[in-house]
Design a protein around this motif. Structure first.
Motif, PDB file in Angstrom:
ATOM      1  N   LYS A 101       0.833  -1.211   0.000  1.00  0.00           N
ATOM      2  CA  LYS A 101       0.000   0.000   0.000  1.00  0.00           C
ATOM      3  C   LYS A 101       0.864   1.256   0.000  1.00  0.00           C
ATOM      4  CE  LYS A 101      -2.576  -1.051   3.575  1.00  0.00           C
ATOM      5  NZ  LYS A 101      -3.660  -0.900   4.588  1.00  0.00           N
ATOM      6  N   LEU A 102       1.940   1.244   0.773  1.00  0.00           N
ATOM      7  CA  LEU A 102       2.862   2.379   0.761  1.00  0.00           C
ATOM      8  C   LEU A 102       3.402   2.619  -0.645  1.00  0.00           C
ATOM      9  CD1 LEU A 102       5.060   1.952   3.983  1.00  0.00           C
ATOM     10  CD2 LEU A 102       3.626   3.916   3.431  1.00  0.00           C
ATOM     11  N   THR A 103       3.769   1.524  -1.315  1.00  0.00           N
ATOM     12  CA  THR A 103       4.332   1.632  -2.665  1.00  0.00           C
ATOM     13  C   THR A 103       3.315   2.176  -3.657  1.00  0.00           C
ATOM     14  OG1 THR A 103       5.818  -0.231  -2.228  1.00  0.00           O
ATOM     15  CG2 THR A 103       5.442   0.353  -4.530  1.00  0.00           C
ATOM     16  N   VAL A 104       2.103   1.618  -3.635  1.00  0.00           N
ATOM     17  CA  VAL A 104       1.084   2.003  -4.615  1.00  0.00           C
ATOM     18  C   VAL A 104       0.659   3.457  -4.426  1.00  0.00           C
ATOM     19  CG1 VAL A 104      -1.286   1.590  -5.390  1.00  0.00           C
ATOM     20  CG2 VAL A 104       0.229  -0.344  -4.926  1.00  0.00           C
ATOM     21  N   TYR A 105       0.336   3.840  -3.190  1.00  0.00           N
ATOM     22  CA  TYR A 105      -0.118   5.208  -2.945  1.00  0.00           C
ATOM     23  C   TYR A 105       0.997   6.219  -3.235  1.00  0.00           C
ATOM     24  CZ  TYR A 105      -4.058   3.012  -0.521  1.00  0.00           C
ATOM     25  OH  TYR A 105      -5.160   2.265  -0.213  1.00  0.00           O
ATOM     26  N   SER A 106       2.210   5.889  -2.820  1.00  0.00           N
ATOM     27  CA  SER A 106       3.337   6.797  -3.068  1.00  0.00           C
ATOM     28  C   SER A 106       3.645   6.885  -4.556  1.00  0.00           C
ATOM     29  CB  SER A 106       4.574   6.319  -2.306  1.00  0.00           C
ATOM     30  OG  SER A 106       4.332   6.250  -0.924  1.00  0.00           O
ATOM     31  N   ALA A 107       3.526   5.761  -5.264  1.00  0.00           N
ATOM     32  CA  ALA A 107       3.785   5.758  -6.707  1.00  0.00           C
ATOM     33  C   ALA A 107       2.785   6.654  -7.437  1.00  0.00           C
ATOM     34  CB  ALA A 107       3.731   4.337  -7.254  1.00  0.00           C
ATOM     35  N   LEU A 108       1.515   6.565  -7.065  1.00  0.00           N
ATOM     36  CA  LEU A 108       0.501   7.403  -7.708  1.00  0.00           C
ATOM     37  C   LEU A 108       0.760   8.885  -7.422  1.00  0.00           C
ATOM     38  CD1 LEU A 108      -2.741   5.316  -6.989  1.00  0.00           C
ATOM     39  CD2 LEU A 108      -1.568   5.591  -9.173  1.00  0.00           C
ATOM     40  N   GLY A 109       1.043   9.186  -6.158  1.00  0.00           N
ATOM     41  CA  GLY A 109       1.310  10.574  -5.798  1.00  0.00           C
ATOM     42  C   GLY A 109       2.547  11.127  -6.486  1.00  0.00           C
ATOM     43  N   SER A 110       3.605  10.324  -6.533  1.00  0.00           N
ATOM     44  CA  SER A 110       4.847  10.786  -7.145  1.00  0.00           C
ATOM     45  C   SER A 110       4.703  10.916  -8.656  1.00  0.00           C
ATOM     46  CB  SER A 110       6.001   9.832  -6.809  1.00  0.00           C
ATOM     47  OG  SER A 110       5.781   8.546  -7.360  1.00  0.00           O
ATOM     48  N   LEU A 111       3.885  10.067  -9.273  1.00  0.00           N
ATOM     49  CA  LEU A 111       3.677  10.153 -10.719  1.00  0.00           C
ATOM     50  C   LEU A 111       2.950  11.450 -11.077  1.00  0.00           C
ATOM     51  CD1 LEU A 111       4.068   8.665 -13.400  1.00  0.00           C
ATOM     52  CD2 LEU A 111       1.824   7.622 -13.057  1.00  0.00           C
ATOM     53  N   ILE A 112       1.941  11.796 -10.279  1.00  0.00           N
ATOM     54  CA  ILE A 112       1.192  13.029 -10.541  1.00  0.00           C
ATOM     55  C   ILE A 112       2.075  14.257 -10.307  1.00  0.00           C
ATOM     56  CG2 ILE A 112      -0.742  14.456  -9.757  1.00  0.00           C
ATOM     57  CD1 ILE A 112      -2.193  11.810  -9.052  1.00  0.00           C
ATOM     58  N   TRP A 113       2.724  14.314  -9.145  1.00  0.00           N
ATOM     59  CA  TRP A 113       3.548  15.476  -8.818  1.00  0.00           C
ATOM     60  C   TRP A 113       4.783  15.538  -9.714  1.00  0.00           C
ATOM     61  CZ3 TRP A 113       3.751  20.099  -7.760  1.00  0.00           C
ATOM     62  CH2 TRP A 113       4.773  20.738  -7.058  1.00  0.00           C
ATOM     63  N   GLY A 114       5.373  14.388 -10.011  1.00  0.00           N
ATOM     64  CA  GLY A 114       6.541  14.358 -10.885  1.00  0.00           C
ATOM     65  C   GLY A 114       6.221  14.827 -12.294  1.00  0.00           C
ATOM     66  N   THR A 115       5.016  14.492 -12.786  1.00  0.00           N
ATOM     67  CA  THR A 115       4.599  14.952 -14.113  1.00  0.00           C
ATOM     68  C   THR A 115       4.431  16.466 -14.128  1.00  0.00           C
ATOM     69  OG1 THR A 115       3.453  12.849 -14.518  1.00  0.00           O
ATOM     70  CG2 THR A 115       2.858  14.710 -15.916  1.00  0.00           C
ATOM     71  N   LEU A 116       3.832  17.008 -13.064  1.00  0.00           N
ATOM     72  CA  LEU A 116       3.685  18.464 -12.968  1.00  0.00           C
ATOM     73  C   LEU A 116       5.044  19.149 -12.907  1.00  0.00           C
ATOM     74  CD1 LEU A 116       0.702  18.714 -10.436  1.00  0.00           C
ATOM     75  CD2 LEU A 116       0.651  19.150 -12.892  1.00  0.00           C
ATOM     76  N   LEU A 117       5.962  18.563 -12.153  1.00  0.00           N
ATOM     77  CA  LEU A 117       7.308  19.137 -12.066  1.00  0.00           C
ATOM     78  C   LEU A 117       8.007  19.112 -13.425  1.00  0.00           C
ATOM     79  CD1 LEU A 117       8.607  17.615  -8.693  1.00  0.00           C
ATOM     80  CD2 LEU A 117       8.177  20.039  -9.164  1.00  0.00           C
ATOM     81  N   ALA A 118       7.839  18.011 -14.153  1.00  0.00           N
ATOM     82  CA  ALA A 118       8.453  17.922 -15.480  1.00  0.00           C
ATOM     83  C   ALA A 118       7.885  18.991 -16.405  1.00  0.00           C
ATOM     84  CB  ALA A 118       8.228  16.524 -16.064  1.00  0.00           C
ATOM     85  N   GLY A 119       6.563  19.213 -16.316  1.00  0.00           N
ATOM     86  CA  GLY A 119       5.955  20.269 -17.113  1.00  0.00           C
ATOM     87  C   GLY A 119       6.505  21.645 -16.751  1.00  0.00           C
TER      88      GLY A 119
END
Length: 222
Positions: free
Chosen positions: A19-37
């Motif tokens: 659960k830690l992995t899945v929730y953190s992965a989703l959060g990091s994917l969203i925030w990481g995409t915004l940062l890349a933009g």
């Protein structure tokens, strides 16, 4: 040989890790995409923020970020993230937040490398058709970037799975926390270590193989 495992919720601890992995992965994917933009965007302030965030966060040990989330956000600023008075829930959510914020920096850099593989002519053609920067990024650039960085993102996800063990520092009862308790209570150091090592292999190896297969299927042909 495995009688000492009775009384320990081994599957429950690994489920917390998942659960830690899945929730953190989703959060990091969203925030990481915004940062890349932000990092490739036309606004200097946003580019500066994205660059500063990535460079700062990548050079701070994850343990420091996890502990700050507990001591700084919760104990000092009373941030509970909706956990009420349940310390177990609060620590879990703070661990997810810290892991997501930390991993997002690596997701951002992986995506930025994928963005750089997209021919500049495509963005220029899209802008010539009247598309805004956001539309070009969302419709033209990011779909191709994601397809070209599946393998790097898989490596980030595998690293995130292993990094969840740091959550034990603030009392999240995941696999590493249980392993520490078992080693202290049982005289089976080698066997306990082997069991938990095998558990993490079962989590990370199939992930790597699956995403490697996905990478080949969705690779951009140039």
């Amino acid at each position: 040989m495995f009688d000492f495992l009775e009384g320990y919720d081994l599957l429950g601890a690994f489920w917390v890790t998942v659960k830690l992995t899945v929730y953190s992965a989703l959060g990091s994917l969203i925030w990481g995409t915004l940062l890349a933009g932000m990092r490739v965007g036309p606004v200097p302030l946003m580019r500066g923020f994205g660059t500063a965030y990535v460079n700062v966060v990548r050079n701070i040990p994850l343990t420091v970020i996890i502990v700050f989330a507990s001591l700084g956000l919760f104990q000092t600023l009373q941030v509970t993230l909706g956990g009420g008075d349940n310390f177990e829930v609060i620590n879990f959510r703070l661990a997810v937040l810290a892991l997501a914020l930390y991993t997002a920096a690596f997701v951002c850099e992986a995506l930025r490398s994928g963005i750089n593989t997209v021919p500049a002519g495509q963005a220029e053609a899209a802008r010539a058709l009247g598309l805004s920067f956001t539309q070009v990024l969302r419709l033209i650039i990011l779909p191709q970037a994601f397809r070209s960085v599946v393998n790097p993102l898989a490596n980030v996800l595998i690293a995130l799975t292993k990094n969840t063990t740091v959550a034990a520092a603030i009392g999240v009862v995941e696999a590493a926390f249980l392993m520490k308790d078992m080693i202290e209570a049982e005289a089976q150091l080698i066997l306990i270590s082997a069991i938990f090592a095998f558990g993490f292999i079962c989590l990370t190896l199939p992930t790597g193989l699956l995403l490697g297969w996905v990478s080949k299927k969705v690779a951009v042909k140039r």
